[in-house]
Design an enzyme around this catalytic site. Structure first.
Site, PDB file in Angstrom:
ATOM      1  N   CYS A   1       3.055-128.731 -72.267  1.00  0.00           N
ATOM      2  CA  CYS A   1       3.681-127.458 -71.919  1.00  0.00           C
ATOM      3  C   CYS A   1       2.629-126.517 -71.315  1.00  0.00           C
ATOM      4  O   CYS A   1       1.494-126.459 -71.774  1.00  0.00           O
ATOM      5  CB  CYS A   1       4.301-126.827 -73.166  1.00  0.00           C
ATOM      6  SG  CYS A   1       5.100-125.223 -72.887  1.00  0.00           S
TER       7      CYS A   1
ATOM      8  N   HIS B   1      11.227-124.982 -73.287  1.00  0.00           N
ATOM      9  CA  HIS B   1      11.326-123.849 -72.371  1.00  0.00           C
ATOM     10  C   HIS B   1      11.941-124.222 -71.027  1.00  0.00           C
ATOM     11  O   HIS B   1      12.209-123.334 -70.220  1.00  0.00           O
ATOM     12  CB  HIS B   1       9.929-123.253 -72.132  1.00  0.00           C
ATOM     13  CG  HIS B   1       9.197-122.929 -73.392  1.00  0.00           C
ATOM     14  ND1 HIS B   1       8.141-123.680 -73.858  1.00  0.00           N
ATOM     15  CD2 HIS B   1       9.357-121.926 -74.299  1.00  0.00           C
ATOM     16  CE1 HIS B   1       7.686-123.158 -74.984  1.00  0.00           C
ATOM     17  NE2 HIS B   1       8.413-122.099 -75.278  1.00  0.00           N
TER      18      HIS B   1
ATOM     19  N   ASP C   1     -23.270-114.563 -83.085  1.00  0.00           N
ATOM     20  CA  ASP C   1     -22.273-115.631 -83.148  1.00  0.00           C
ATOM     21  C   ASP C   1     -22.731-116.631 -84.202  1.00  0.00           C
ATOM     22  O   ASP C   1     -23.667-117.397 -83.987  1.00  0.00           O
ATOM     23  CB  ASP C   1     -22.153-116.294 -81.765  1.00  0.00           C
ATOM     24  CG  ASP C   1     -21.109-117.397 -81.740  1.00  0.00           C
ATOM     25  OD1 ASP C   1     -20.495-117.676 -82.784  1.00  0.00           O
ATOM     26  OD2 ASP C   1     -20.915-118.000 -80.660  1.00  0.00           O
TER      27      ASP C   1
ATOM     28  N   CYS D   1       9.337-129.200 -69.709  1.00  0.00           N
ATOM     29  CA  CYS D   1       9.251-129.285 -71.170  1.00  0.00           C
ATOM     30  C   CYS D   1      10.634-129.015 -71.767  1.00  0.00           C
ATOM     31  O   CYS D   1      11.447-128.274 -71.212  1.00  0.00           O
ATOM     32  CB  CYS D   1       8.221-128.301 -71.708  1.00  0.00           C
ATOM     33  SG  CYS D   1       8.648-126.562 -71.476  1.00  0.00           S
TER      34      CYS D   1
ATOM     35  N   ASN E   1     -20.699-118.975 -85.534  1.00  0.00           N
ATOM     36  CA  ASN E   1     -20.001-120.238 -85.258  1.00  0.00           C
ATOM     37  C   ASN E   1     -19.343-120.844 -86.493  1.00  0.00           C
ATOM     38  O   ASN E   1     -19.186-122.066 -86.591  1.00  0.00           O
ATOM     39  CB  ASN E   1     -20.962-121.258 -84.634  1.00  0.00           C
ATOM     40  CG  ASN E   1     -20.709-121.424 -83.140  1.00  0.00           C
ATOM     41  OD1 ASN E   1     -19.569-121.415 -82.684  1.00  0.00           O
ATOM     42  ND2 ASN E   1     -21.774-121.572 -82.372  1.00  0.00           N
TER      43      ASN E   1
ATOM     44  N   CYS F   1       4.991-125.313 -76.620  1.00  0.00           N
ATOM     45  CA  CYS F   1       5.780-126.212 -77.459  1.00  0.00           C
ATOM     46  C   CYS F   1       5.027-127.533 -77.620  1.00  0.00           C
ATOM     47  O   CYS F   1       3.951-127.730 -77.061  1.00  0.00           O
ATOM     48  CB  CYS F   1       7.164-126.440 -76.859  1.00  0.00           C
ATOM     49  SG  CYS F   1       7.144-127.243 -75.235  1.00  0.00           S
TER      50      CYS F   1
ATOM     51  N   GLU G   1     -25.747-116.440 -76.079  1.00  0.00           N
ATOM     52  CA  GLU G   1     -25.385-117.450 -75.081  1.00  0.00           C
ATOM     53  C   GLU G   1     -25.604-116.910 -73.662  1.00  0.00           C
ATOM     54  O   GLU G   1     -24.696-116.891 -72.834  1.00  0.00           O
ATOM     55  CB  GLU G   1     -23.930-117.917 -75.270  1.00  0.00           C
ATOM     56  CG  GLU G   1     -23.687-119.297 -74.731  1.00  0.00           C
ATOM     57  CD  GLU G   1     -22.323-119.872 -75.111  1.00  0.00           C
ATOM     58  OE1 GLU G   1     -22.026-120.984 -74.671  1.00  0.00           O
ATOM     59  OE2 GLU G   1     -21.579-119.211 -75.862  1.00  0.00           O
TER      60      GLU G   1
ATOM     61  N   TYR H   1     -27.802-116.758 -82.444  1.00  0.00           N
ATOM     62  CA  TYR H   1     -26.712-117.584 -81.906  1.00  0.00           C
ATOM     63  C   TYR H   1     -26.787-118.915 -82.635  1.00  0.00           C
ATOM     64  O   TYR H   1     -27.549-119.803 -82.284  1.00  0.00           O
ATOM     65  CB  TYR H   1     -26.864-117.761 -80.395  1.00  0.00           C
ATOM     66  CG  TYR H   1     -25.872-118.735 -79.774  1.00  0.00           C
ATOM     67  CD1 TYR H   1     -24.527-118.695 -80.126  1.00  0.00           C
ATOM     68  CD2 TYR H   1     -26.288-119.684 -78.851  1.00  0.00           C
ATOM     69  CE1 TYR H   1     -23.624-119.573 -79.567  1.00  0.00           C
ATOM     70  CE2 TYR H   1     -25.385-120.567 -78.283  1.00  0.00           C
ATOM     71  CZ  TYR H   1     -24.055-120.512 -78.644  1.00  0.00           C
ATOM     72  OH  TYR H   1     -23.152-121.400 -78.087  1.00  0.00           O
TER      73      TYR H   1
ATOM     74  N   ASN I   1     -21.324-115.485 -72.958  1.00  0.00           N
ATOM     75  CA  ASN I   1     -21.027-116.755 -72.287  1.00  0.00           C
ATOM     76  C   ASN I   1     -21.591-116.793 -70.866  1.00  0.00           C
ATOM     77  O   ASN I   1     -20.899-117.129 -69.918  1.00  0.00           O
ATOM     78  CB  ASN I   1     -19.506-117.004 -72.262  1.00  0.00           C
ATOM     79  CG  ASN I   1     -19.162-118.430 -71.884  1.00  0.00           C
ATOM     80  OD1 ASN I   1     -19.987-119.341 -72.011  1.00  0.00           O
ATOM     81  ND2 ASN I   1     -17.945-118.643 -71.399  1.00  0.00           N
TER      82      ASN I   1
ATOM     83  N   ASP J   1     -15.220-115.625 -73.552  1.00  0.00           N
ATOM     84  CA  ASP J   1     -14.275-116.185 -74.516  1.00  0.00           C
ATOM     85  C   ASP J   1     -14.450-115.544 -75.892  1.00  0.00           C
ATOM     86  O   ASP J   1     -13.716-115.881 -76.820  1.00  0.00           O
ATOM     87  CB  ASP J   1     -14.433-117.702 -74.610  1.00  0.00           C
ATOM     88  CG  ASP J   1     -15.865-118.113 -74.930  1.00  0.00           C
ATOM     89  OD1 ASP J   1     -16.770-117.286 -74.745  1.00  0.00           O
ATOM     90  OD2 ASP J   1     -16.069-119.266 -75.349  1.00  0.00           O
ATOM     91  N   HIS J   2     -15.412-114.635 -76.017  1.00  0.00           N
ATOM     92  CA  HIS J   2     -15.605-113.849 -77.234  1.00  0.00           C
ATOM     93  C   HIS J   2     -15.372-112.377 -76.921  1.00  0.00           C
ATOM     94  O   HIS J   2     -15.390-111.965 -75.754  1.00  0.00           O
ATOM     95  CB  HIS J   2     -17.032-114.000 -77.781  1.00  0.00           C
ATOM     96  CG  HIS J   2     -17.357-115.373 -78.267  1.00  0.00           C
ATOM     97  ND1 HIS J   2     -17.617-115.659 -79.589  1.00  0.00           N
ATOM     98  CD2 HIS J   2     -17.489-116.556 -77.602  1.00  0.00           C
ATOM     99  CE1 HIS J   2     -17.895-116.941 -79.714  1.00  0.00           C
ATOM    100  NE2 HIS J   2     -17.826-117.507 -78.522  1.00  0.00           N
TER     101      HIS J   2
END
Length: 575
Positions: free
Chosen positions: A551, A528, A194, A525, A196, A565, A34, A141, A9, A312-313
């Site tokens: 939330c 919680h 990746d 919320c 996808n 939630c 990426e 990719y 990323n 994020d991977h």
């Protein structure tokens, strides 16, 4: 041998270079996706890494988008390397080849499929039980299908078909050479990166929320690309071909599922927007595929690395019980052959200065420029209009026009600077209304010097001055008029400075709070009893840019009490 794939990323996030993270994997081949970098933005500490040789593919249409790179240790230098899947990006004779059937694609489609920098292919040799063999690594990719762009869905499926055609063609080429040349050049193929697409429901955090999970075209393709599991009664030859009563599936195997067929919650990608990694609410879309014979006989293990952060991977690795044979030279695609990294980078001046003119440079220049500049550059920087010994002189008309233009520009700047600069509060001040009604114009003797002042003075001030003069005849008339003028000027000055003094004291804070309103107070919320987080709708539609509260906890499965939630509330436009 160890091989790793990771969607990073953005390769420029590693400010101090990528060597540290490459060494931490202790792998022979590291494939990243990426990269989000184009060739003009590629830095030397990323392209040239000590102990590694790298191969990049860049996006040619968008900057900071897509891109893949393969890093190989010097002990695993490939014999061949190629960018793209179509063969249209080849600029040299040393290529992997074997492009398969491309008749179903038009030339425009093939160019578009390789235009986003989504594939790098490297070919290695390794020593197996039967002697030297070829191993081709395809780092990809794959595109993402944007729901709002139907053309991207078609683009993704075309990329899948092209990838399968190329991978199977390379796999078949080794078998052909093995049978007809009688040499141990059997070819193996690894497709990794990746993809996808999550293959099965076990690879998705919440498959029940996905409409028609099994009917998704991308999952259907993945099912045809991957080989079916070997059941009892099925036989397999030395080349990975399975003899089944109902043959189905492709030529490749998911190495992770081969070693962990029943493991759940094994995800490789999570949403950073919702903090889903904290609750492991993700998908498995990063794979290491290989032909079945290699997985069954050479692979010794494969797994994911969710503990590695920075994207994020998460990375995926595979271990092979073989030793790679390094090539004695780097393939032409290697970044070490790029002119900008070989110490022979051409200067921009070479594109504008003729080589023959460099000999006519005057050697008697008194000023000296940096030593890195050549004679042609020195001549142009010292006197850009000099051509040999002749100097181009400006005409008198040009000089006069330039002088006039300079004077006009200077006069304009002087006028602009002489204008008083306004106060920021002047844009927000309410209009001042006088407490007393305007006085009628008085018409004293036109010959008196105070007629102008008396005309603009307040009636009360004039009356006060007149009464004073009556009581004290020693006060002259011009003095009276001066007193009235000073009083008026003082009142006007007090009115102008009043907002500034009020702002310093603090009463105008309510005014600024009204003008610069902050975000509304978050509600609690219901599940919680915690403050919610403010979000904005970014999807095109009637609610675009509208704010809402949800939330604040990370997204997760509905059965997870630590997850978010279902609280939701719109923000009123008036607040």
């Amino acid at each position: 041998m160890k091989i790793v794939t990771w969607n990073i990323n953005g390769i420029r996030t590693f400010k101090s270079g990528i060597k540290k993270i490459l060494d931490s994997f202790e792998a022979d081949i590291i494939c990243v996706q990426e990269t989000k970098v184009t060739r003009d933005l590629l830095e030397e500490n990323t392209a040239i890494v000590d102990g590694y040789n790298s191969y990049f593919s860049f996006s040619r249409g968008r900057c900071g988008y897509s891109g893949v790179a393969t890093y190989c240790k010097d002990s695993a230098t490939p014999f061949l390397a190629e960018e793209g899947l179509t063969g249209l990006l080849i600029t040299h004779e040393e290529a992997v080849g074997c492009y398969g059937d491309q008749l179903e694609f038009s030339s425009e489609e093939l160019l578009a499929l390789d235009n986003e920098g989504r594939a790098v292919i490297t070919q290695h040799h390794f020593t197996g039980a039967d002697g030297p063999q070829k191993l081709t690594v395809i780092n990809v990719y794959c595109p993402r299908a944007d729901p709002d762009k139907p053309e991207r869905k078609q683009y993704k499926l075309q990329f899948y078909k092209l990838l399968q055609s190329r991978a199977e063609a390379i796999l078949r080429s080794g078998r052909f050479m093995f049978f007809f040349i009688n040499a141990s050049l059997f070819s193996h193929v690894i497709v990794l990166g990746d993809v996808n697409t999550s293959h099965r429901p076990i690879d998705h955090c919440d498959p029940d929320d996905v409409d028609n999970f099994e009917d998704n075209p991308a999952r259907k393709w993945l099912g045809h690309f991957l080989s079916a599991a070997i059941e009892k009664g099925d036989t397999e030859d030395e080349f990975g071909n399975i003899s089944q009563k109902s043959a189905s599936g492709g030529k490749f195997v998911d190495s992770f599922r081969h070693f962990h067929p029943k493991r759940s919650d094994a995800f490789t990608c999570w949403s950073t927007m919702t903090g889903a990694r904290q609750t492991n609410y993700g998908t498995r879309i990063d794979y290491i595929f290989s032909n079945r014979f290699l997985v069954e006989n050479v692979f010794s293990g494969a797994d994911i690395m969710p503990e590695v952060e920075g994207s994020d991977h998460c990375p995926v690795w595979a271990q092979l019980s073989c030793t790679l044979l390094p090539s004695p030279k780097f393939p032409p695609l290697c970044t070490r052959h790029m002119p900008e990294f070989t110490g022979r980078q051409q200067k921009l001046s070479r594109f504008f200065v003729k080589v023959s003119e460099k000999q006519n440079v005057s050697k008697g220049s008194k000023e000296s420029l940096p030593g890195s500049q050549e004679a042609g550059e020195i001549r142009e920087n010292l006197n850009p209009v000099v051509q040999g010994n002749n100097t181009i002189k400006k005409r008198p008309a040009d000089k006069e026009a330039e002088t006039n233009a300079h004077k006009a520009k200077k006069s304009k700047l002087t006028k602009t600077e002489s204008k008083p600069k306004g106060n920021l509060l002047a844009f927000f001040k309410p209009k001042q209304t006088p407490l007393n009604p305007p006085s009628p114009k008085l018409n004293p003797d036109p010959g008196s010097e105070s007629s102008g002042c008396l005309t603009n003075a307040k009636l009360t001030d004039y009356t006060h001055c007149n009464s004073t003069q009556t009581k004290n005849s020693d006060v002259p008339t011009d003095t009276c008029v001066s007193m009235v003028t000073e009083t008026k000027n003082q009142d006007q000055q007090d009115k102008e400075t009043a907002p500034v003094e009020m702002c310093r004291k603090g009463p105008c804070s309510s005014f600024w709070k009204e003008v610069l309103r902050g975000p509304p107070q978050p509600p609690l919320c219901k599940s919680h009893n915690e403050p919610c987080v403010l979000r904005i709708v970014k999807k095109a539609g009637p609610n675009l840019s509208r704010q809402f509260f949800v939330c604040a906890r990370p997204q997760g499965h509905a059965s997870n009490p630590q997850a978010r939630c279902n609280f939701f509330a719109w923000v009123d436009k008036g607040k």
